[in-house]
Design an enzyme around this catalytic site. Structure first.
Site, PDB file in Angstrom:
ATOM      1  N   GLU A  82       0.983  -0.980  -0.101  1.00  0.00           N
ATOM      2  CA  GLU A  82       0.043   0.396   0.377  1.00  0.00           C
ATOM      3  C   GLU A  82       0.687   0.957   0.274  1.00  0.00           C
ATOM      4  OE1 GLU A  82      -2.919   0.511   2.942  1.00  0.00           O
ATOM      5  OE2 GLU A  82      -3.717   1.937   1.610  1.00  0.00           O
TER       6      GLU A  82
ATOM      7  N   ASN B 139      -2.108  -6.191   5.391  1.00  0.00           N
ATOM      8  CA  ASN B 139      -2.068  -7.764   4.379  1.00  0.00           C
ATOM      9  C   ASN B 139      -3.163  -8.610   4.641  1.00  0.00           C
ATOM     10  OD1 ASN B 139       0.004  -5.937   3.371  1.00  0.00           O
ATOM     11  ND2 ASN B 139       1.077  -6.728   4.808  1.00  0.00           N
TER      12      ASN B 139
ATOM     13  N   HIS C 244      -6.399  -1.460  15.105  1.00  0.00           N
ATOM     14  CA  HIS C 244      -6.347  -1.595  14.066  1.00  0.00           C
ATOM     15  C   HIS C 244      -6.522  -1.815  12.560  1.00  0.00           C
ATOM     16  CE1 HIS C 244      -7.188   2.358  11.206  1.00  0.00           C
ATOM     17  NE2 HIS C 244      -5.422   1.729  10.562  1.00  0.00           N
ATOM     18  N   GLU C 245      -5.636  -2.438  12.528  1.00  0.00           N
ATOM     19  CA  GLU C 245      -5.285  -3.558  11.490  1.00  0.00           C
ATOM     20  C   GLU C 245      -6.421  -4.872  11.592  1.00  0.00           C
ATOM     21  OE1 GLU C 245      -3.399  -1.932   9.876  1.00  0.00           O
ATOM     22  OE2 GLU C 245      -2.388  -0.425  11.046  1.00  0.00           O
TER      23      GLU C 245
ATOM     24  N   MET D  36       0.339  -2.616   9.181  1.00  0.00           N
ATOM     25  CA  MET D  36      -0.471  -2.926   7.472  1.00  0.00           C
ATOM     26  C   MET D  36      -1.047  -4.072   7.339  1.00  0.00           C
ATOM     27  SD  MET D  36      -0.461  -1.989   5.257  1.00  0.00           S
ATOM     28  CE  MET D  36      -2.166  -2.291   3.179  1.00  0.00           C
TER      29      MET D  36
ATOM     30  N   GLU E  98      -9.952   4.290   6.247  1.00  0.00           N
ATOM     31  CA  GLU E  98      -8.870   5.018   7.611  1.00  0.00           C
ATOM     32  C   GLU E  98      -9.599   5.326   8.972  1.00  0.00           C
ATOM     33  OE1 GLU E  98      -6.666   3.736   7.645  1.00  0.00           O
ATOM     34  OE2 GLU E  98      -5.649   2.940   5.257  1.00  0.00           O
TER      35      GLU E  98
ATOM     36  N   GLY F 250       3.065   2.415  10.939  1.00  0.00           N
ATOM     37  CA  GLY F 250       2.817   1.326  11.759  1.00  0.00           C
ATOM     38  C   GLY F 250       2.803   0.413  11.642  1.00  0.00           C
TER      39      GLY F 250
HETATM   40  N1  B3K Z   1      -2.543   0.785   5.615  1.00  0.00           N
HETATM   41  C1  B3K Z   1      -2.079   1.193   6.438  1.00  0.00           C
HETATM   42  C2  B3K Z   1      -0.465   2.323   5.514  1.00  0.00           C
HETATM   43  C3  B3K Z   1      -0.130   2.282   4.363  1.00  0.00           C
HETATM   44  C4  B3K Z   1       0.351   3.518   3.967  1.00  0.00           C
HETATM   45  C5  B3K Z   1       1.006   3.361   2.596  1.00  0.00           C
HETATM   46  N2  B3K Z   1       2.056   4.388   2.584  1.00  0.00           N
HETATM   47  C6  B3K Z   1      -1.560   1.393   6.855  1.00  0.00           C
HETATM   48  C7  B3K Z   1      -3.387   1.368   8.197  1.00  0.00           C
HETATM   49  O1  B3K Z   1      -4.126   2.806   8.288  1.00  0.00           O
HETATM   50  O2  B3K Z   1      -3.662   0.681   8.808  1.00  0.00           O
HETATM   51 ZN    ZN Z   2      -5.272   1.820   8.446  1.00  0.00          ZN
END
Ligand code: B3K
Ligand code: ZN
Length: 892
Positions: free
Chosen positions: A120, A264, A296-297, A262, A319, A260
């Site tokens: 991302e 995936n 959060h993830e 990701m 987000e 912080g």
């Molecule tokens: N979605 C990722 C952030 C990715 C940043 C890319 N430069 C983390 C998060 O917001 O959970």
């Molecule tokens: Zn996020």
């Protein structure tokens, strides 16, 4: 590279059904073979397949079995355009990568000898040519092959289908993700890793496998992340009825990471900072942050992965919503009313300290931006934190149940789709039969609305008229703003400090007091016009209003309170947020007066304190500090003065040294006046027995340590001894670091020795060494020369983002009076570091580049050195898009 506009969105010409990838992992040369099955989108007439690529080496490209040559496709800015393609296409693409050379930490890279990916927003195109855009969702099968001794663990998204040996010391693992996903959610991890794992039973009775993967030696630091994951799973089931959809969920920690963590699919990759914890190395704040980020993830699995974004302008769709969800998760886990208030206060502090300045500066953008040069620059506090406030406002307007209905409808309509912020708003509106048209302006208009309140009391008529007016200053590219729909939660306090029953004239009976229902003490007023009046009836005495309770909207609200009214609210408001707010308002008032004194006659900061009579604040804080009925963490936040950045934002012209002087002077005045109470609070909140990270214990430590930090302002022998004793005897990092901080900011004889012993004790713990750098970067005596010296320390490197942030960012953003030294040395230093980082890691460089955003708010001499520094960066050859965009906007 060109600017991208939201309005220019067009659907893809081709969709991808399946992706089959084979990786031959090698640090120097990794080969990637990708087979993509595409189907033409017959909603378009377009027959051109666009495959994005970024610094990719193409080995071969085959379409439906035929090898394509240079004249079969076009190379446009590194992307492949294949014109005149048939409706059904199978592409075979082979690329080679050099992971060990990749310092951008995007795409496939190496950290501590292991492989990781970050895709991302647009990192997948650094791995293979692909329609790398979030509205293209496909099913992935991934074959990983690597040397077995060097890379015993091979992970990717979804389920492990098969693994085995290949002979010649190599082995393989085949992974299949059963869910369609956009390419930005692809991930692989390979290397020497170990895991803590647990089988966890979902509410439905299904068992899932949870794993937390770390480098060997860190298994004593994974329990908290595992607990946080289980809490997250349980919470999403309970609060939103959302279940984990996979049989296996993995978290992997990596020491080199741009942000912080990701989300995936099924394979979340985390900065070690948000995974590793035990009492020895992690503070209470670390524990809380880990819980929030793990949550959060995990929550992204539904808000982001199952329902994703149509394009990157919709980033806040996932987000803002997911930040809101993690905030609610943390608050629900704390449980207690005052603990929840502290969580809310912490979140609002982040918003005010970081997002409000962003929204008033050159990088201001709306929650759903209109254009960007580099999407990575838009992972901002506006998209995240303001976005979360926008989501919170739906809940404030619709109630928890109404919000839940909206969420249910959102998933019912859009599961498996890539959608827009408007789709989310429509689900909220439709599920509740509400017209939320005007709410769209929160997405389209940048800037922080300013709301002014006026109260008129009519004793004869027994009415209170509350008049609310809103304005919003222009933002780049947005001169005129239309009124926002602003929920303003209010209460009225009688002379005894009790909430009055609220009867709103003209409101439907069920929304306010009627004979049957019980009295309403808080009401959400809906301000939708530039100015509106609300009349409360049956008000028997002139009340003190409590406005914007629980911070019901991301606005700046002003009301002409007297000092005594603020002290009264501090003592009585039933809304815990506003009790704190009243104290902040009062403190800010004194601090601004003191800043004026310091800058006018350039006297020492003690003079500033003497010229402002802060008795009212001091006495109110004495009452708070000694009120045993209030939670400890709540008392701690009330005792904490607005930060220097917050004071700066409240001033028309920023004078960093005067602000620092004023705040320090007020801190010393408080320390002197409340010394016995601080000593008592310190003793009363010592904890005997083993460290526990729970909110109550953390609150005790927070109150004890804020008392210590005030006492340290006295810089006398007793506090030196106290801090030294705490440093030597602490059994946890929270107390350890607080004591070290107290020592370092005094003239205590043991301070250098403590710094040295801390380093040698934690030399093997990178996350603690980061703290060691940060503490020094933010110390009052640390100037540019000290930072340069620290950069020469063998443990320092710009290549590791955490380390760079711990020293450089902490100094530039967290030590304003030294960073903005009058001689401009801090600004020159900043330019050097942005330039150095630009060639290592553009994303990290662009973050640092934001530090001079507010240059126009400084006095002319400082503006000059800031402009010079900005120009120096602007004139640098080979500037990344990331840095270019930030600097260009700052200078415009
Ligand atoms: N979605 C990722 C952030 C990715 C940043 C890319 N430069 C983390 C998060 O917001 O959970
Ligand atoms: Zn996020």
């Amino acid at each position: 590279a060109p600017t991208i506009y939201r309005e220019q969105y067009t659907p893809p010409a081709y969709f991808v059904d399946t992706v089959d990838m084979g990786f031959d992992l090698d640090q120097v040369t990794t080969r990637v073979a990708t087979r993509i099955k595409l189907t033409r989108n017959d909603a378009t007439d377009d027959h051109t397949i666009i495959l994005f690529g970024d610094e990719l080496k193409l080995v071969s490209l085959t379409m439906n079995g035929t090898l394509l040559g240079k004249r079969d496709y076009e190379l446009v800015d590194g992307n492949l355009h294949i014109p005149g393609a048939p409706d059904q296409v199978t592409l075979d693409i082979e690329t080679v990568l050099a992971p060990s050379q990749n310092t951008s930490l995007m795409g496939l890279y190496v950290s501590s000898g292991n492989f990781f990916t970050q895709c991302e927003a647009e990192g997948f195109r650094k791995i293979t040519f692909f329609p790398d855009r979030p509205d293209v969702m496909a099913k992935y099968t991934v074959m990983l092959r690597a040397d077995k001794a060097a890379y015993p663990v091979l992970l990717s998204n979804g389920n492990l289908i098969e693994e085995g040996d290949l002979g010649d010391g190599r082995h393989y693992a085949l992974w299949e993700d059963p869910f369609k996903k956009p390419s930005y959610l692809f991930a692989l991890v390979a290397g020497k890793l170990v895991c803590q794992e647990e089988t966890y039973r979902l509410q439905s009775g299904r068992d899932v496998q949870l794993q937390v993967w770390v480098e060997p030696g860190n298994l004593d630091k994974t329990q908290h992340a595992m607990d946080s994951l289980k809490n997250s799973i349980r919470w999403d089931e309970k609060r939103f009825g959302l279940e984990l959809d996979l049989d296996r969920f993995m978290i992997v920690a990596v020491g080199d990471f741009n942000m912080g963590a990701m989300e995936n699919k099924g394979l979340n990759i985390f900065n070690t900072k948000f995974v590793l914890a035990n009492p020895r190395i992690a503070t209470d704040i670390d524990y809380a942050n880990i819980e929030a980020v793990v949550g959060h993830e995990y929550f992204h699995n539904w808000t982001g992965n199952r329902v994703t974004c149509r394009d990157w302008f919709q980033l806040s769709l996932k987000e803002g919503l997911t930040v809101f969800r993690d905030q609610e998760f943390s608050a629900d886990l704390i449980g207690s009313t005052s603990g929840r208030a502290v969580k809310r206060i912490d979140d609002v502090r982040v918003l005010r300290q970081n997002q409000f300045p962003e929204d008033a500066g050159p990088m201001a953008h709306s929650v759903r931006p209109d254009s960007y040069l580099e999407i990575n620059n838009f992972y901002t506090v506006t998209i995240y934190e303001k976005g979360a406030e926008v989501v919170r406002m739906y809940q404030t307007l619709l109630g928890r149940d109404g919000f839940r209905k909206g969420m249910d409808l959102y998933f019912a309509r859009h599961d498996g789709q890539a959608v827009t912020c408007n789709d989310f708003r429509a689900a909220m509106a439709d599920a509740n039969g509400r017209d939320l048209t005007q709410f769209e302006r929160w997405y389209s208009q940048a800037g922080t609305p300013a709301v002014t309140a006026r109260m008129d009391y009519d004793a004869a008529a027994k009415t209170v008229t509350l008049t609310l007016a809103q304005t919003c200053a222009p933002s780049p590219g947005q001169e005129d703003k239309l009124p926002f729909a602003i929920p303003v939660a209010v209460g009225l306090l009688d002379n005894a400090g009790k909430d009055m029953a609220l009867v709103l004239q003209g409101a439907p009976a069920e929304r306010t007091n009627s004979k049957r229902s019980k009295p309403v003490h808080s009401l959400v007023l809906e301000l939708t016009e530039a100015e509106q009046s609300f009349i409360f009836t049956g008000v028997t005495e002139k009340p003190v209003p409590s406005l914007l309770r629980d911070f019901s909207a991301p606005v700046v609200l002003t009301f002409d309170y007297s000092d005594t009214e603020l002290a009264f609210l501090m003592g009585h408001d039933s809304d815990a947020f506003n009790r704190w707010e009243a104290g902040q308002r009062l403190a800010t008032r004194y601090l601004l007066a003191m800043v004026g004194t310091v800058s006018a006659d350039k006297t020492a900061d003690q003079t500033a304190a003497a010229t402002v009579d802060a008795t009212l604040l001091i006495e109110a804080l004495r009452t708070t500090l000694t009120d045993q009925s209030l939670g400890q963490s709540y008392r701690e936040v009330i005792l904490t003065l607005p930060s220097e950045t917050m004071i700066a934002e409240a001033l028309p012209v920023i004078a960093p040294q005067a602000i620092h002087g004023a705040r320090q002077a007020l801190r010393r005045a408080l320390a002197q006046a409340l010394q016995p109470e601080f000593i008592a609070a310190y003793s009363a909140n010592r904890i005997d027995g083993a460290y526990q990270p729970d909110a109550e214990s953390a609150g005790k430590r927070a109150l004890k340590n804020v008392a210590l930090s005030y006492l340290a302002e006295l810089d006398d022998a007793p506090v030196h001894t106290l801090a030294q004793l705490q440093y030597d005897s602490a059994d946890n990092m929270t107390d350890r670091l607080a004591a070290l901080g107290a020592l370092v900011n005094t003239s205590a004889p043991g301070r250098q020795a403590a710094l040295a012993s801390f380093y040698s004790e934690f030399e093997a713990e990178p996350l603690v060494i980061d703290k060691w750098f940060t503490l020094q970067a933010m110390a009052r005596s640390t100037d540019v020369a000290t930072v340069r010296e620290l950069m020469r320390h063998p443990a320092f490197t710009l290549k590791n983002p955490n380390r760079a942030r711990s020293l450089i960012f902490s100094f530039c953003n967290g030590n304003p009076s030294q960073f903005h030294a009058i001689d401009g040395s801090g600004h020159a230093f900043w330019a050097e570091q942005v330039i150095a980082l630009n060639s290592i890691n553009p994303q990290v460089a662009a973050r640092l580049a934001r530090s001079l955003d507010r240059w126009r708010k400084y006095p002319p001499a400082q503006q000059a050195s800031m402009q010079e520094a900005l120009r120096k960066v602007a004139d640098t050859a080979a500037l990344s898009n990331d840095v270019l965009e930030v600097i260009t906007k700052a200078l415009t």
